[in-house]
Design a protein around this motif. Structure first.
Motif: not given
Length: 126
Positions: A39, A42-43, A45-48, A73, A75-76
């Motif tokens: 979880e 996922i958070k 990556e989506t919430e930055q 990743n 993105a993170t």
């Protein structure tokens, strides 16, 4: 100045809640939580978030493995990560630091001084 956003990834609900309350109260930060490494990935990556607190011992994916996935990743990988750990042996802490994490915070930590401790490492104003 916008509030910093912190993601807490810990399988223990009490630790998530107490850490969240302390960071919101002492620093005015916005706190997101995740109860597992999956979880949390996922958070993140989506919430930055501006930083991540990551428990070392978790049932699905442990903290060091989660950290490696965050680093893999694009993105993170830029997000500073602090490991929260009950493994307070200096040899274990050195091992965690060698992973490339921003910091290692031993449990139990002083909740009221946590935000100040993190802000000093990251050069943030609170």
């Amino acid at each position: 100045m916008t509030a910093k956003r912190i993601l807490i990834v810990d399988d223990e609900e009490l630790i998530r809640i107490s850490t969240q309350l302390c960071l919101e109260e002492t620093a005015g930060w916005e706190v997101l939580t995740a109860s597992s490494g999956s979880e949390g990935l996922i958070k993140a990556e989506t919430e930055q978030p501006d930083a991540i607190f990551l428990d070392v011992m978790m049932p699905d994916i442990d903290g060091p493995t989660t950290f490696k996935k965050l680093q893999a990743n694009p993105a993170t990988r830029h997000i500073p990560v602090f490991l929260l750990t009950a493994k307070a042996q200096s040899s274990e802490q050195r091992q965690f630091a060698q992973l490339g994490v921003t910091g290692v915070i031993p449990k139990p930590f002083a909740p009221m001084s946590l935000a100040k401790q993190v802000a000093e490492v990251l050069g943030w104003q609170i």
